[in-house]
Write an enzyme that holds these catalytic residues in place. Sequence first.
Site, mmCIF file in Angstrom:
data_model
loop_
_atom_site.group_PDB
_atom_site.id
_atom_site.type_symbol
_atom_site.label_atom_id
_atom_site.label_comp_id
_atom_site.label_asym_id
_atom_site.label_seq_id
_atom_site.Cartn_x
_atom_site.Cartn_y
_atom_site.Cartn_z
ATOM 1 C CG ASN A 10 -27.098 -20.319 -23.373
ATOM 2 O OD1 ASN A 10 -27.673 -19.549 -22.594
ATOM 3 N ND2 ASN A 10 -27.587 -21.506 -23.685
ATOM 4 C CE LYS A 12 -26.143 -23.710 -21.255
ATOM 5 N NZ LYS A 12 -25.855 -25.160 -21.206
ATOM 6 C CG HIS A 94 -30.288 -24.521 -25.082
ATOM 7 N ND1 HIS A 94 -30.191 -25.473 -24.092
ATOM 8 C CD2 HIS A 94 -29.038 -24.133 -25.350
ATOM 9 C CE1 HIS A 94 -28.920 -25.645 -23.786
ATOM 10 N NE2 HIS A 94 -28.204 -24.863 -24.530
ATOM 11 C CD GLU A 96 -29.325 -26.134 -20.748
ATOM 12 O OE1 GLU A 96 -28.168 -26.601 -20.743
ATOM 13 O OE2 GLU A 96 -29.562 -24.909 -20.753
ATOM 14 C CD GLU A 164 -25.930 -25.431 -28.090
ATOM 15 O OE1 GLU A 164 -27.064 -25.361 -27.570
ATOM 16 O OE2 GLU A 164 -24.974 -24.784 -27.646
ATOM 17 N N GLY A 170 -22.314 -29.171 -21.201
ATOM 18 C CA GLY A 170 -22.049 -29.158 -19.763
ATOM 19 C C GLY A 170 -21.327 -30.376 -19.239
ATOM 20 C CB SER A 210 -17.827 -29.375 -23.568
ATOM 21 O OG SER A 210 -18.765 -29.845 -22.600
HETATM 22 O O1 LIG Z 1 -25.580 -25.182 -23.927
HETATM 23 C C1 LIG Z 1 -24.618 -24.750 -24.519
HETATM 24 C C2 LIG Z 1 -23.232 -25.298 -24.305
HETATM 25 O O2 LIG Z 1 -22.953 -25.298 -22.922
HETATM 26 P P1 LIG Z 1 -21.454 -25.690 -22.451
HETATM 27 O O3 LIG Z 1 -20.519 -24.856 -23.281
HETATM 28 O O4 LIG Z 1 -21.425 -25.347 -20.995
HETATM 29 O O5 LIG Z 1 -21.311 -27.170 -22.737
HETATM 30 N N1 LIG Z 1 -24.760 -23.747 -25.399
HETATM 31 O O6 LIG Z 1 -26.005 -23.223 -25.637
#
Ligand SMILES: O=C(COP(=O)(O)O)NO
Length: 247
Positions: A10, A12, A94, A96, A164, A170, A210
């Site tokens: 991803n 982003k 997601h 976010e 997740e 992150g 992560s």
């Molecule tokens: O959002 C994430 C994970 O992000 P990280 O690997 O940077 O924690 N995957 O969709």
Amino acid sequence: MGRKFFVGGNWKMNGTKNEIGDIIAFLKTGPLDPNAEVVVGVPAIYLTYVTSIVPGNVSVSAQNTYKVAKGAFTGEISPAMLLDNGIPWVILGHSERRNVFGETDELIAEKVAHALETGLKVIACIGEKLEEREAGKTEEVVYRQTKAIADKIKSWDNVVLAYEPVWAIGTGKTATPQQAQEVHEKLREWLSKNINSNVAQTLRIIYGGSVTAANAKDLAKEKDIDGFLVGGASLKPDFVQIVNARC
Ligand SMILES: O=C(COP(=O)(O)O)NO
């Protein structure tokens, strides 16, 4: 079991054409585990560019789409438009999108249903916040999020479910293999009880939060962890080691 190992990247809101060129270069060099399904989630503006240069053993995914085919929805992109441009996957739900852009369980479920009906394959994301885990509500939250999707879709065939935990995204605070396995196993039990045993056994449930080359192998050993959705590490050559976590 026979669930094909699945590793999504991803990206982003990251990348320039030069940086994308570097990512494509390490994906081409690999070598990527032929037994792994690899998908990269690309910012919308670069979807057709990446599709034109990505190696044949890697698929491309959008990171969002809307819940209808067309209309007065300024700024949105529809599943039909993604398919029209040869994009077969989309990441939906997601954390976010949920926590930054306010997408509800209902909207996400409607997006997943319309994307599947249109013919897209969907990486559907769920996961609890730190305060929810600390309050002992992890199962309640992920069941609620999963149920919202289950209530709207007709088939799980083209779905990959991504657990997740928000507190791991992150942050560098990866869930332990035991923590992740416990939730994945509970999700499979929920699916068996509320959908059917076939879906419970065949649906790929992947972990995100992560994931790195250092922790991927131990996570991948867990029986109910079928792969990963990788953020930051998917932008770097170490992503190849994560894809190869079962080699
Ligand atoms: O959002 C994430 C994970 O992000 P990280 O690997 O940077 O924690 N995957 O969709």
